[in-house]
Design a protein around this motif. Sequence first.
Motif, short mmCIF file in Angstrom:
data_model
loop_
_atom_site.label_atom_id
_atom_site.label_comp_id
_atom_site.label_asym_id
_atom_site.label_seq_id
_atom_site.Cartn_x
_atom_site.Cartn_y
_atom_site.Cartn_z
N LEU A 101 18.77 -5.44 -16.47
CA LEU A 101 19.73 -6.60 -16.28
C LEU A 101 20.97 -6.30 -15.71
CD1 LEU A 101 18.79 -8.19 -19.70
CD2 LEU A 101 17.59 -8.61 -17.46
N ASP A 102 21.58 -5.21 -15.68
CA ASP A 102 22.75 -5.04 -15.20
C ASP A 102 22.66 -4.33 -13.69
OD1 ASP A 102 23.99 -5.43 -17.60
OD2 ASP A 102 24.01 -3.59 -18.58
N VAL A 103 21.54 -4.13 -13.23
CA VAL A 103 21.52 -3.77 -11.89
C VAL A 103 21.73 -4.76 -10.90
CG1 VAL A 103 19.94 -2.87 -10.09
CG2 VAL A 103 19.86 -1.85 -12.51
N GLN A 104 22.61 -4.60 -10.06
CA GLN A 104 22.86 -5.46 -8.94
C GLN A 104 22.24 -4.87 -7.64
OE1 GLN A 104 24.88 -8.22 -9.00
NE2 GLN A 104 24.99 -7.78 -11.22
N LEU A 105 21.35 -5.71 -7.07
CA LEU A 105 20.64 -5.31 -5.87
C LEU A 105 21.71 -5.18 -4.78
CD1 LEU A 105 17.74 -7.59 -5.80
CD2 LEU A 105 17.62 -5.42 -6.31
N GLU A 149 11.22 2.86 4.13
CA GLU A 149 10.59 3.88 3.14
C GLU A 149 11.70 4.02 2.20
OE1 GLU A 149 8.63 7.14 4.60
OE2 GLU A 149 7.11 5.99 5.62
N LYS A 150 12.98 4.20 2.42
CA LYS A 150 13.95 4.40 1.26
C LYS A 150 14.15 3.39 0.50
CE LYS A 150 16.72 7.76 3.88
NZ LYS A 150 18.03 7.93 4.81
N GLU A 151 13.91 2.11 0.86
CA GLU A 151 14.02 0.64 0.04
C GLU A 151 12.57 0.76 -0.80
OE1 GLU A 151 14.66 -2.48 2.57
OE2 GLU A 151 16.61 -1.86 3.41
N GLU A 152 11.62 1.24 -0.10
CA GLU A 152 10.23 0.89 -0.97
C GLU A 152 10.41 2.04 -2.03
OE1 GLU A 152 7.47 -0.50 2.74
OE2 GLU A 152 7.54 1.67 2.33
N ILE A 153 10.88 3.30 -1.76
CA ILE A 153 11.11 4.15 -2.66
C ILE A 153 11.95 3.79 -3.82
CG2 ILE A 153 11.89 6.48 -3.24
CD1 ILE A 153 10.77 7.33 -0.24
N ALA A 154 13.18 3.25 -3.54
CA ALA A 154 13.98 2.70 -4.38
C ALA A 154 13.42 1.69 -5.32
CB ALA A 154 15.34 2.32 -3.69
N ASP A 169 0.76 -1.13 -0.03
CA ASP A 169 0.07 -0.06 0.00
C ASP A 169 0.97 1.25 -0.06
OD1 ASP A 169 -2.51 -1.16 -0.11
OD2 ASP A 169 -2.72 -1.21 2.05
N LYS A 170 1.93 1.03 0.93
CA LYS A 170 2.82 2.32 0.93
C LYS A 170 3.56 2.28 -0.51
CE LYS A 170 5.17 3.35 4.34
NZ LYS A 170 5.95 3.35 5.87
N ILE A 171 3.89 1.28 -0.84
CA ILE A 171 4.56 1.43 -2.27
C ILE A 171 3.87 1.87 -3.45
CG2 ILE A 171 5.84 -0.15 -3.94
CD1 ILE A 171 6.73 -1.91 -1.57
N ALA A 172 2.58 1.67 -3.48
CA ALA A 172 1.46 2.28 -4.48
C ALA A 172 1.57 3.55 -4.15
CB ALA A 172 0.28 1.53 -4.25
N ASP A 173 1.65 4.02 -2.93
CA ASP A 173 1.49 5.46 -2.50
C ASP A 173 2.67 6.22 -3.15
OD1 ASP A 173 0.16 7.79 -1.48
OD2 ASP A 173 1.62 7.73 -0.04
N PHE A 174 3.94 5.70 -3.06
CA PHE A 174 5.03 6.23 -3.33
C PHE A 174 5.10 6.24 -4.99
CE2 PHE A 174 7.07 4.81 0.65
CZ PHE A 174 7.16 6.07 1.09
N ALA A 175 4.58 5.36 -5.55
CA ALA A 175 4.39 5.09 -7.01
C ALA A 175 3.50 6.11 -7.57
CB ALA A 175 3.87 3.87 -7.54
N VAL A 233 10.35 1.60 -6.24
CA VAL A 233 9.46 2.20 -7.09
C VAL A 233 10.34 2.89 -8.29
CG1 VAL A 233 8.02 4.36 -7.28
CG2 VAL A 233 7.51 2.69 -5.43
N CYS A 234 11.26 3.32 -7.87
CA CYS A 234 12.16 4.16 -8.88
C CYS A 234 12.69 3.27 -9.75
CB CYS A 234 13.07 5.11 -8.39
SG CYS A 234 12.25 6.32 -7.48
N MET A 235 12.79 1.96 -9.63
CA MET A 235 13.47 0.97 -10.27
C MET A 235 12.54 0.69 -11.45
SD MET A 235 14.77 -2.84 -9.23
CE MET A 235 12.93 -3.42 -8.84
N LEU A 236 11.32 1.01 -11.44
CA LEU A 236 10.21 0.70 -12.53
C LEU A 236 10.49 1.79 -13.72
CD1 LEU A 236 7.06 0.37 -10.56
CD2 LEU A 236 8.49 -1.32 -11.56
N ASP A 237 11.28 3.08 -13.30
CA ASP A 237 11.56 3.94 -14.39
C ASP A 237 13.00 3.65 -15.09
OD1 ASP A 237 10.68 6.32 -15.31
OD2 ASP A 237 12.21 7.41 -14.19
N VAL A 238 13.59 2.60 -14.87
CA VAL A 238 14.87 2.00 -15.55
C VAL A 238 14.57 1.43 -16.69
CG1 VAL A 238 16.95 1.03 -15.42
CG2 VAL A 238 16.05 2.19 -13.44
#
Length: 94
Positions: free
Chosen positions: A61-65, A43-48, A15-21, A50-55
């Motif tokens: 494929l090159d992103v390392q968690l 919350e920083k992890e949840e925002i990160a 729910d919070k992630i959808a709010d950040f999205a 969400v922002c990963m969807l913009d990549v």
Amino acid sequence: MVNRSPGCFGNYDFDKIADFARKRFVDGQSTIKLLQEAANQTEKEEIALVCMLDVEDEYVLDVQLDCRYANDCKVTNCRDKLRQLIEAELKLDE
């Protein structure tokens, strides 16, 4: 709502992630602003997430968690599940 994705180790509140999205993609708030306003590390992890969807796909494929679940989770799996959950959540709000 708590984690509805049994394959996710993060147990994030979607729910919070959808709010950040919504704030990021509908209201147009910047990633930096969202991160500055985050109340805690989760919350920083949840925002990160969400922002990963913009990549773009070719770069994801090159992103390392670099989270506490990086050894157990693949970025593409996380991103796809997150996209589906957020799309479903935003449709419910319409």
